[in-house]
Design a protein around this motif. Structure first.
Motif, short mmCIF file in Angstrom:
data_model
loop_
_atom_site.label_atom_id
_atom_site.label_comp_id
_atom_site.label_asym_id
_atom_site.label_seq_id
_atom_site.Cartn_x
_atom_site.Cartn_y
_atom_site.Cartn_z
N TYR A 1 0.83 -1.22 0.00
CA TYR A 1 0.00 0.00 0.00
C TYR A 1 0.85 1.26 0.00
O TYR A 1 0.44 2.32 0.43
CB TYR A 1 -0.98 0.00 1.18
CG TYR A 1 -2.16 -0.91 0.96
CD1 TYR A 1 -2.00 -2.18 0.43
CD2 TYR A 1 -3.45 -0.52 1.27
CE1 TYR A 1 -3.07 -3.02 0.20
CE2 TYR A 1 -4.53 -1.35 1.04
CZ TYR A 1 -4.33 -2.60 0.51
OH TYR A 1 -5.39 -3.43 0.28
N ARG A 2 2.10 1.10 -0.45
CA ARG A 2 3.04 2.21 -0.63
C ARG A 2 3.30 2.99 0.65
O ARG A 2 3.81 4.10 0.61
CB ARG A 2 2.53 3.18 -1.71
CG ARG A 2 2.36 2.54 -3.09
CD ARG A 2 1.90 3.56 -4.09
NE ARG A 2 1.77 2.98 -5.41
CZ ARG A 2 2.76 2.78 -6.26
NH1 ARG A 2 3.99 3.12 -5.92
NH2 ARG A 2 2.55 2.25 -7.44
N HIS B 1 1.08 4.33 2.39
CA HIS B 1 0.11 5.42 2.52
C HIS B 1 -0.72 5.28 3.80
O HIS B 1 -0.98 4.17 4.27
CB HIS B 1 -0.82 5.45 1.31
CG HIS B 1 -0.12 5.86 0.04
ND1 HIS B 1 -0.74 5.87 -1.18
CD2 HIS B 1 1.15 6.29 -0.18
CE1 HIS B 1 0.13 6.28 -2.11
NE2 HIS B 1 1.27 6.54 -1.52
N PHE C 1 -4.13 5.58 5.78
CA PHE C 1 -5.58 5.49 5.59
C PHE C 1 -6.27 5.74 6.94
O PHE C 1 -5.60 6.01 7.94
CB PHE C 1 -5.97 4.10 5.09
CG PHE C 1 -5.45 3.74 3.72
CD1 PHE C 1 -6.30 3.72 2.63
CD2 PHE C 1 -4.12 3.40 3.51
CE1 PHE C 1 -5.85 3.37 1.37
CE2 PHE C 1 -3.66 3.06 2.26
CZ PHE C 1 -4.52 3.03 1.19
N TRP D 1 -8.44 10.52 1.72
CA TRP D 1 -8.59 9.08 1.97
C TRP D 1 -7.22 8.42 2.09
O TRP D 1 -6.99 7.60 2.96
CB TRP D 1 -9.40 8.45 0.85
CG TRP D 1 -9.55 6.96 0.99
CD1 TRP D 1 -9.12 6.01 0.12
CD2 TRP D 1 -10.13 6.27 2.10
NE1 TRP D 1 -9.41 4.76 0.62
CE2 TRP D 1 -10.04 4.90 1.83
CE3 TRP D 1 -10.73 6.69 3.28
CZ2 TRP D 1 -10.52 3.93 2.71
CZ3 TRP D 1 -11.20 5.73 4.17
CH2 TRP D 1 -11.10 4.36 3.87
N GLU D 2 -6.30 8.80 1.22
CA GLU D 2 -4.92 8.30 1.33
C GLU D 2 -4.01 9.50 1.45
O GLU D 2 -4.15 10.48 0.73
CB GLU D 2 -4.52 7.50 0.09
CG GLU D 2 -5.18 6.17 -0.02
CD GLU D 2 -4.64 5.35 -1.19
OE1 GLU D 2 -3.43 5.41 -1.47
OE2 GLU D 2 -5.44 4.65 -1.82
N THR E 1 -4.68 9.10 -3.28
CA THR E 1 -5.46 7.94 -3.72
C THR E 1 -5.34 7.80 -5.24
O THR E 1 -5.57 8.79 -5.96
CB THR E 1 -6.95 8.12 -3.37
OG1 THR E 1 -7.06 8.53 -2.01
CG2 THR E 1 -7.71 6.83 -3.60
N PRO E 2 -5.02 6.63 -5.73
CA PRO E 2 -5.00 6.46 -7.19
C PRO E 2 -6.38 6.77 -7.77
O PRO E 2 -7.41 6.51 -7.13
CB PRO E 2 -4.63 4.99 -7.38
CG PRO E 2 -4.00 4.57 -6.10
CD PRO E 2 -4.64 5.40 -5.03
N THR F 1 -12.90 5.86 -4.01
CA THR F 1 -12.70 6.06 -2.57
C THR F 1 -12.13 7.45 -2.27
O THR F 1 -12.52 8.09 -1.29
CB THR F 1 -11.76 4.99 -1.99
OG1 THR F 1 -10.61 4.90 -2.84
CG2 THR F 1 -12.44 3.65 -1.92
N SER G 1 -12.81 -7.60 4.09
CA SER G 1 -11.71 -6.68 4.42
C SER G 1 -10.93 -7.25 5.59
O SER G 1 -11.52 -7.78 6.54
CB SER G 1 -12.27 -5.31 4.80
OG SER G 1 -11.29 -4.56 5.49
N SER G 2 -9.63 -7.09 5.55
CA SER G 2 -8.82 -7.58 6.67
C SER G 2 -9.11 -6.79 7.95
O SER G 2 -8.72 -7.20 9.03
CB SER G 2 -7.32 -7.48 6.33
OG SER G 2 -6.95 -6.13 6.06
N HIS H 1 -0.26 -6.46 8.51
CA HIS H 1 -1.47 -5.65 8.53
C HIS H 1 -1.61 -5.01 9.92
O HIS H 1 -2.15 -5.63 10.85
CB HIS H 1 -2.68 -6.52 8.21
CG HIS H 1 -2.71 -7.04 6.82
ND1 HIS H 1 -1.89 -8.06 6.38
CD2 HIS H 1 -3.45 -6.67 5.74
CE1 HIS H 1 -2.13 -8.31 5.10
NE2 HIS H 1 -3.06 -7.47 4.68
#
Lengths: 862, 223
Positions: A450-451, A453, A455, A504-505, A514-515, A529, A725-726, A769
């Motif tokens: 997730y680079r 980033h 959240f 969001w990111e 966010t991409p 998102t 979702s985790s 995570h």
């Protein structure tokens, strides 16, 4: 005399022997001093404590301590340079006292050597001896039940002692206690699982994390070291910067297999070659929790096999390297998003056939230009302390951590160890000193996933757990948001709104990273998102308020964090639409349930915004009763649609109840990525949800959601949750436990606890995570224990599963360290500072040190 | 042909059409090896041809799909290049190779065996069947990229590799993606068993694909 280097063949940190045997050894006083200077502790056992004390140690001691204890455990003295000093008598079996003392310094029983002088010693010392390293002097013992090393009676003790001194002098690799309650053992994985094991065996401290990659890999594969919040690049492509490598070694031929042992108790990673040749490769690393950026390693292998690699190793183009002699350095390229420097000092030595390598290194992280001077300075200080002291102080810090924060579940060692692993992971973020801020990416710094980033995971998953584990880190996380308020204000203005809108990111500069598009099964998909998952703005405010309440520091909220609450409230005030009937709405949002995009009046988003408006109003009115904004915020909050149905539950968003009433088990056994299974359109048209949304509001804001609606909402949404979702299982476990469904909750907690340990996502390779780890801690504290802080009072409402008749949770809150012990429903609270506490709906008690609070309520039926 | 001196090269059945001959030539040229013809009629049935192929040291045998070819692919230890009926064009080089991988060590091993055929871009296809859906799929902006990245690292960590993910039945997705990606070659590892419903992906690809398929024997079960 036998070769003193191979008596035990391992390193110990405490030696326990009879004082008579020790004093009979030639030059015992000087030997004691030497042991102490080498950092070893010596415990001398005696029948009567007074007589020999004056002549034990005529020369000054070093860092290791010398104790004298009576064999009945009643009296104990510590020998200091100023003479004997009495220690508190505990009256317990003598070895128990020794082991407890060692444990308080992060030393496990398997690092304690007990030297038996007489056949009766074994019985005198108690059952704890079974976990120690034991040597028997002479051959008078006959058959013994333990794995005992026999040494000659004549000079045997000196042999044992000199072996330990030699091992330290020759920089041999220390040992770890393999206690399964405290260790994660990872045999050599198949190639496809190698990166998973690297993630699991990450050592992190002060936000700098080094994955457990094999030293001889020397940068093949994933970059091993990253730092939280240190990025390169800009925008959606910004990512965690790979840092120069400090662990490279050349081992030729490389080992065909190794076992990694991550010791949670002392924060070290041991790697041992298997099957072990005569001069096997072994390495031990630590990341200092005491000194920011300091890491250290010792390694050993056959002299012909082990060669120091070129250190530091470059992890990206543009790395500059230099140095001479034993000291070398590397710097990353400059960058607006941050740079880093690494300084390394390396010593090589021999011990017979073995080559040994000792490396101490220091990272300096942050700043647009690498701060090599800071790294070199940190290295000099660490170098002066030396490896053994770095290890000892690291162990002490870890011991202190486990003393004040831990989860003990005697009936469930697997869950206990997994929870310790979660705590261990979170502690990697704890600062080693004052820090300006802390950016916690989805995987922390444990991998590039997730680079890096940031959240909402950081604000509402990681932060509440850190508030109970390492509050300094939690405060630094809030400061990360505060420092980006300017960007959030500009973003709100660019959207045509007031106040502050958080992205969001987020990465280094707080812009939305966010991409905009993503590949989805061969097609390019618009990612929504970034535009619609707006609850993050209230999440940021909630995190600041939660920390202030939990830590009992309202001044933090009315001071540095005030602009967060006010700015976010202004955003919601301008963002809401008020219809002709006077009802306020939040249109076009995505809630935590990302299966349903572009919905109106999502219960979680509305609930968080409502709370944000009210909390900011309360704060602003308290600070300035004449402020004109708060009444408008309150009025709007009162009008904001809450989604309450007639049956007492909530409709997740406008129109949700009209969707296809699909249950998770009708499509697959949860957890399952239902969007992959059924396709996005089908899932969006159904009532399946990805993760708690309404229940997430119950989790964060029980009052806002309305406690009366909890049973109905749990009943309705639990079977509709796919847990795709985790983030989902742990929080669901917390909510279910609070709702009295503790056995069901435990099942979900187990899923969350094994998410990384068993790589349930197939992506643990890219890092751990963190939100799941934190969610597990939340599930125990806020779910099973039912802990919350209300107006400075700790409220407990425990609901334990049948499998957990006993639970002990240690954590921090309100400036205190508390222990909650539950045994067959009876609740006891211990605290190191006075706290006010209430059990369920019972009376509030001020607890000074320990209190029996009564019985937890029986589990309610679903 | 003579089998006395094993020689790396590409064999092509000389009894087949010009398209097969041309495809075989492209493959041989791409690999930089000699192209040799072989007449199956002089070797009896397919099993004999399979033994000839293995003894020859050739990298592959190019063939249309017919009874002889099916017999060869079930027997030979050497990969066989099948040209499905739908293939009627010849690309000048192997620019893009599609390799469906099921996430097993065997499939990855097949790709390693066929590595020499991958001279351009490699597109690895993984199809998540109904029983293989991951339990967790986090943020929509990152999840697939992260998952594909890890899949690539585990099973085909080779520069120039792209992973494509699909859901559904692999048998259907392979020819679709081969077409969509304009692949010049599909590399399929297989168990060399056609009985009892085995090898649905191979059967379907051979029947539907419009691109040559290199069948690579893996994990050969005892017969």
């Amino acid at each position: 005399m036998a070769d003193p280097t191979v008596v035990l063949g391992r390193t110990v940190d405490v030696i326990v022997a009879r004082i008579t045997e020790f004093l009979a050894t030639a030059g015992s006083g000087r030997l004691l001093a030497e042991l102490s200077r080498a950092g070893l502790d010596v415990v001398l056992l005696t029948e009567g404590i007074d007589d020999p004390l004056p002549r034990i140690c005529p020369v000054p001691l070093g860092g290791g301590r010398v104790h004298v204890r009576t064999l009945d455990g009643v009296r104990a003295h510590e020998i200091t340079p100023d003479g004997p000093r009495p220690l508190p008598a505990d009256g317990s079996a003598v070895l128990d006292g020794v082991l407890a003392e060692a444990s308080s310094r992060g030393i496990g029983p398997a690092l304690v050597l007990v030297v038996l002088a007489t056949p009766g010693d074994l019985g005198l010392l108690g059952p704890g001896i079974g976990r120690c390293v034991v040597a028997a002097l002479g051959d008078q013992h006959g058959p013994l039940p333990l794995d005992i090393t026999r040494v000659p009676g004549d000079g045997g003790l000196r042999c044992l002692v000199e072996e330990q001194l030699l091992r330290r002098r020759r920089r041999r690799v220390p040992s770890v206690d393999p206690d399964p309650d405290w260790t994660l053992r990872e045999p050599e994985p198949p190639p496809e699982r190698r990166r998973v094991v690297e993630s699991l065996t990450t050592l992190a401290a002060a936000g700098v994390a080094t994955r457990g990659a094999a030293e001889e890999d020397r940068g093949r594969g994933m970059a091993p070291t990253h730092a939280a919040g240190l990025y390169r690049g800009r925008g959606a492509g910004s990512e965690l910067r790979p840092l120069p490598r400090w662990t490279d070694l050349r081992v030729e031929p490389p080992p065909t297999g190794t076992i990694r042992t991550l010791d949670l108790r002392s924060g070290v990673l041991l790697r041992e070659e298997v099957p072990a040749p005569s001069a096997a490769l072994r390495s031990l690393r630590l990341a200092s929790p005491v000194r920011a950026g300091v890491v250290a390693l010792r390694a050993e292998a056959g002299a012909g096999r082990l060669h120091a690699g070129r250190v530091p190793g470059a992890a990206e183009r543009g790395t500059r390297r230099g140095g001479s002699g034993t000291r070398h350095w590397a710097t990353t390229p400059r960058g607006a998003a941050g740079a880093a420097a690494l300084a390394v000092d390396e010593r090589r030595g021999r011990d017979g056939d073995l080559r040994t390598v000792e490396r101490i290194a220091c990272y300096a992280v942050g700043g647009a230009a690498p701060r090599l001077g800071v790294a070199l300075d940190g290295l000099s200080h660490a170098g002066r302390a030396g490896f053994d002291e770095l290890l000892a102080e690291s162990r002490r810090r870890w011991a202190r951590r486990w003393e004040v924060v831990d989860v003990r579940i005697p009936s469930d060692p697997d869950a206990q160890r997994a929870l310790r692993f979660a705590l261990f992971t979170l502690w990697g973020l704890a600062p080693a000193g004052p820090v300006a801020e802390l950016a916690v990416g989805a995987r922390g710094a444990t991998g590039p996933g997730y680079r890096g980033h940031v959240f909402w995971d950081a604000d509402v998953f990681v932060l509440p757990a850190l508030a109970a584990v390492a509050p300094d880190a939690a405060r630094a996380m809030v400061r990360y948001r505060i420092a980006r308020l300017g960007t959030a204000r500009r973003r709100a203005a660019a959207s045509g709104y007031d106040g502050a809108r958080f992205p969001w990111e987020s990465a280094e500069d707080g812009e939305d990273v966010t991409p905009r598009r993503a590949r989805l099964r061969g097609r390019s998909l618009r990612v929504r998102t970034g535009a619609l998952e707006e609850h993050v703005t209230a999440d940021v405010a909630w995190a600041a308020a939660h920390l202030a309440e939990w830590a009992g520091t309202p001044a933090f909220l009315s001071g540095p964090a005030r602009p967060l609450l006010i700015g976010t409230a202004r955003y919601w005030h301008s963002r809401c639409r008020v219809d002709d009937a006077g009802r306020a709405h939040l249109d076009h949002v995505i809630g935590p349930d990302e299966y349903h995009e572009d919905v109106d009046d999502d219960v979680f988003t509305n609930g968080m915004a409502r709370w944000n408006l009210r909390a900011a109003a309360a704060l602003a009115e308290r600070l300035d009763p004449t402020d004109a904004e708060p009444p408008a915020w309150r009025a709007l909050a009162d009008r904001l649609v809450d989604g309450l149905r007639a049956d007492g539950g909530h409709e997740q968003f406008a129109g949700y109840d009209r969707l296809e009433p699909l249950l998770a088990r009708e499509v697959a056994e949860p957890p399952v990525a239902a969007d992959l299974l059924l396709g996005r359109q089908r899932v969006a048209a159904s009532q399946l949800i990805k993760q708690p949304d309404v229940l997430m509001l119950h989790h964060l804001l029980p009052r806002e959601a309305g406690p009366a609606s909890l049973p109905a909402d749990v009943e309705h949404y639990t079977p509709r949750t796919a847990h795709g979702s985790s983030l989902s299982p742990a929080i669901s476990a917390a909510v279910l436990a609070r709702a009295g469904r503790a056995d069901e909750a435990l099942g979900l907690l187990r899923t969350a606890l094994t998410l990384d340990l068993e790589d349930l996502t197939d992506t643990t390779a890219a890092g751990l995570h963190l939100a799941t780890a934190a969610g597990c801690v939340q599930a125990v504290l806020f779910g099973f224990l039912g802990a919350r802080v209300e107006r400075g009072i700790l409220v407990l409402d425990p609901h334990l599963p049948d499998e957990w008749p006993q639970l002990e949770a240690r954590f921090g809150l309100l400036g205190a360290h508390v222990r909650v012990e539950i045994d067959q429903g009876a609740v006891v609270l211990r605290t190191d500072r006075p706290v006010r506490v209430r059990l369920g709906d019972g009376p509030t008690t001020r607890v000074l040190d320990v209190a029996h609070l009564g019985s937890a309520r029986a589990e309610r039926p679903a | 042909m003579s089998a006395a001196t094993p020689q790396a090269g590409v064999l092509v059945r000389s009894d087949l059409d010009a398209t097969v001959q041309q495809i075989a030539r492209v493959v041989a040229t791409t690999l930089g090896v000699e192209l040799r013809g072989i007449d199956p009629s002089s070797n009896g049935d397919g099993r004999v041809l399979a033994r000839e192929l293995d003894r020859s040291g050739a990298l592959t045998l190019a063939s249309r799909v017919d009874d002889v070819a099916w017999a060869v692919v079930q027997e030979a230890a050497t990969p066989v290049l099948l040209v499905p009926v739908a293939v009627d064009r010849v690309t000048p080089r192997l620019r893009r190779v599609l390799a469906p991988l099921d996430g097993s060590p065997d499939a990855a091993a097949a790709l390693r065996i066929a590595a020499r055929f991958v001279t351009g871009e490699l597109v690895v296809l993984h199809v998540l069947g109904p029983g293989e859906i991951p339990r967790f799929w986090d943020d929509p902006a990152h999840a697939e990229r992260a998952w594909c990245e890890e899949f690539r690292a585990r099973w085909c960590d080779r520069p120039g590799t792209r992973v494509e993910l699909r859901t559904g039945r692999a048998a259907e997705r392979v020819p679709e993606v081969a077409h969509d990606e304009a692949a010049d070659l599909v590399v399929l590892g297989w168990s060399q068993r056609l009985d009892d419903g085995h090898a649905p992906v191979v059967r379907h690809a051979v029947a539907r694909a419009d691109v040559p398929i290199l069948l690579v024997p893996i994990g050969r079960a005892p017969r």
